[in-house]
Design a protein around this motif. Structure first.
Motif, PDB file in Angstrom:
ATOM      1  N   UNK A 138       0.832  -1.207   0.000  1.00 62.15           N
ATOM      2  CA  UNK A 138       0.000   0.000   0.000  1.00 62.15           C
ATOM      3  C   UNK A 138       0.867   1.258   0.000  1.00 62.15           C
ATOM      4  N   UNK A 139       1.425   1.608   1.137  1.00 60.92           N
ATOM      5  CA  UNK A 139       2.379   2.718   1.194  1.00 60.92           C
ATOM      6  C   UNK A 139       3.114   2.671   2.522  1.00 60.92           C
ATOM      7  N   UNK A 140       4.186   3.440   2.628  1.00 55.85           N
ATOM      8  CA  UNK A 140       5.021   3.446   3.816  1.00 55.85           C
ATOM      9  C   UNK A 140       4.328   4.275   4.900  1.00 55.85           C
ATOM     10  N   UNK A 164     -10.005   8.023  -8.993  1.00 57.05           N
ATOM     11  CA  UNK A 164     -10.550   7.723  -7.680  1.00 57.05           C
ATOM     12  C   UNK A 164     -10.062   6.416  -7.088  1.00 57.05           C
ATOM     13  N   UNK A 165      -9.103   5.754  -7.729  1.00 56.16           N
ATOM     14  CA  UNK A 165      -8.600   4.491  -7.208  1.00 56.16           C
ATOM     15  C   UNK A 165      -7.850   4.718  -5.900  1.00 56.16           C
ATOM     16  N   UNK A 166      -7.887   3.723  -5.023  1.00 57.78           N
ATOM     17  CA  UNK A 166      -7.199   3.791  -3.741  1.00 57.78           C
ATOM     18  C   UNK A 166      -6.135   2.712  -3.711  1.00 57.78           C
ATOM     19  N   UNK A 167      -4.856   3.117  -3.747  1.00 63.63           N
ATOM     20  CA  UNK A 167      -3.736   2.189  -3.836  1.00 63.63           C
ATOM     21  C   UNK A 167      -3.893   1.269  -5.054  1.00 63.63           C
ATOM     22  N   UNK A 168      -4.444   1.806  -6.147  1.00 60.06           N
ATOM     23  CA  UNK A 168      -4.618   1.021  -7.353  1.00 60.06           C
ATOM     24  C   UNK A 168      -5.731   0.000  -7.279  1.00 60.06           C
ATOM     25  N   UNK A 169      -6.543   0.023  -6.218  1.00 62.10           N
ATOM     26  CA  UNK A 169      -7.590  -0.977  -6.045  1.00 62.10           C
ATOM     27  C   UNK A 169      -8.783  -0.679  -6.934  1.00 62.10           C
ATOM     28  N   UNK A 170      -9.305  -1.714  -7.575  1.00 69.29           N
ATOM     29  CA  UNK A 170     -10.491  -1.556  -8.416  1.00 69.29           C
ATOM     30  C   UNK A 170     -11.769  -1.528  -7.588  1.00 69.29           C
TER      31      UNK A 170
END
Length: 283
Positions: A138-140, A164-170
Motif C-alpha cells: 500500500x504505502x510506507x 478515484x482508485x485507492x492504492x490502485x484498487x479496483x
C-alpha cells in the motif's frame, strides 16, 4: 430486565473488591467479603436503599446514568459494564473515546504472519499498526502522520489518482461505501468523541460523495472477499481479504493473502523482498 441475574451479578462484583482497592479504610470489624452495600452506594452516588433493592431483585429498572455510576463504583471492565446494561435492559451510555492503542500481542502477530499483508485500523479507519508487507503493498505508513494514515481521509479527501482508485484498487468505490457505513456506526458508539465528530464533519464538508452517502443513513455494508491492487512494480495482485474484529479495542485486524503457489502469492513474496522503497504508491 433480569432482576435475579442482575442482583447476583452485582453481588459477585461487589464481593470481589477490597476496601483498600477503592480508597476506603479496611476496618477491624468487617464481616462480609468485599465492599459493603452502603459503600458501593456512596461510590455510585445513589441511595443505599435503592442499591440494596437492586441486589435483592426488587428495584425498578435503573437508568443508564445510574448503571454507569455503579459500573465505576464496582470497577467493572468494559465487557462487564456492557453485561450489566444487558441485564438491566438499558442501553449503555456512550461517553467514551475510541481506542487507538494496539495490544502488544497483536503487534507481535503482525510481524509473524507469513506472506500476508496485515494492518490494524481503529474505529475511525486510522491505520494504527502494520507489517512490512502491508507497507510495501500500500504505502510506507511510517512516513505519514496519524491524520495522513486515516483511510477514510485517504479515500475521500486524498489527492490520489484522478480515477478515484485507492492504492490502485479496483474496489475503491465499494470501500468508500463501507467507510461511510462504518463511520455511521462508530458515531453512534462514540457520540461524545470529538475526534469522531471532527472526522465526519471534515468528510461531509470536503467530499460531496461522502455527504451524499452519509445522508442515506445506511449502517451495514457487504463484506469484501477479494481485492485487486495494481502495484506499479509487480503489477496486478488479487488478494483474499479477511477483517477480524478485535472486540476489546473496537479495532479490526485486516489481512491480505493469496493462495499458496498462485501468481498472486509469488507477487506478494516479491514485494516482501523489494520492500517499501520499490515503487510505493505516490500520494
Amino acid at each position: 430486565m433480569d432482576r435475579k441475574e442482575l442482583g447476583a451479578f452485582l453481588r459477585s462484583r461487589r464481593e470481589r473488591l477490597r476496601p483498600q482497592g477503592v480508597g476506603l479504610p479496611t476496618g477491624p470489624r468487617r464481616r462480609t467479603p468485599g465492599l459493603r452495600r452502603e459503600e458501593v452506594a456512596v461510590l455510585a452516588h445513589i441511595s443505599t436503599e435503592y442499591y440494596v433493592r437492586l441486589e435483592q431483585g426488587r428495584a425498578p429498572r435503573p437508568s443508564g446514568e445510574v448503571l454507569a455510576g455503579i459500573a465505576d463504583a464496582l470497577r467493572l471492565t468494559d465487557a462487564e459494564a456492557g453485561h450489566l446494561h444487558v441485564l438491566a435492559g438499558t442501553p449503555p451510555s456512550r461517553t467514551g473515546l475510541h481506542r487507538r492503542e494496539v495490544r502488544p500481542s497483536i503487534l507481535a502477530l503482525l510481524e509473524r504472519l507469513p506472506q500476508t499483508a496485515g494492518f490494524v485500523v481503529s474505529a475511525t479507519y486510522e491505520v494504527l499498526a502494520w507489517n512490512s508487507l502491508a507497507a510495501a503493498l500500500m504505502e510506507d505508513f511510517a512516513a505519514l502522520t496519524p491524520r495522513e494514515r486515516n483511510l477514510a481521509r485517504r479515500a475521500f479527501l486524498g489527492d490520489g489518482p484522478a480515477d478515484g482508485a485507492l492504492y490502485g484498487s479496483s474496489q475503491a468505490a465499494e470501500f468508500r461505501l463501507h467507510v461511510v457505513m462504518g463511520l455511521r456506526s462508530t458515531l453512534a458508539r462514540y457520540p461524545s468523541d470529538p475526534a469522531v465528530r471532527e472526522l465526519v464533519d471534515d468528510l461531509c464538508d470536503g467530499s460531496p460523495e461522502f455527504a451524499r452517502l452519509w445522508e442515506r443513513h445506511d449502517v451495514q455494508a457487504a463484506q469484501t472477499l477479494t481485492k485487486t491492487f495494481r502495484h506499479p512494480v509487480v503489477g496486478p495482485i488479487t488478494v483474499d481479504c479477511d477483517s477480524l474484529g478485535l472486540a476489546d479495542g473496537d479495532q479490526h485486524l485486516v489481512l491480505y493473502s493469496a493462495p499458496a503457489g498462485s501468481p498472486d502469492a509469488e507477487a506478494l513474496a516479491l514485494l516482501a523482498v523489494l520492500g517499501t522503497e520499490a515503487g510505493e504508491f505516490q500520494r
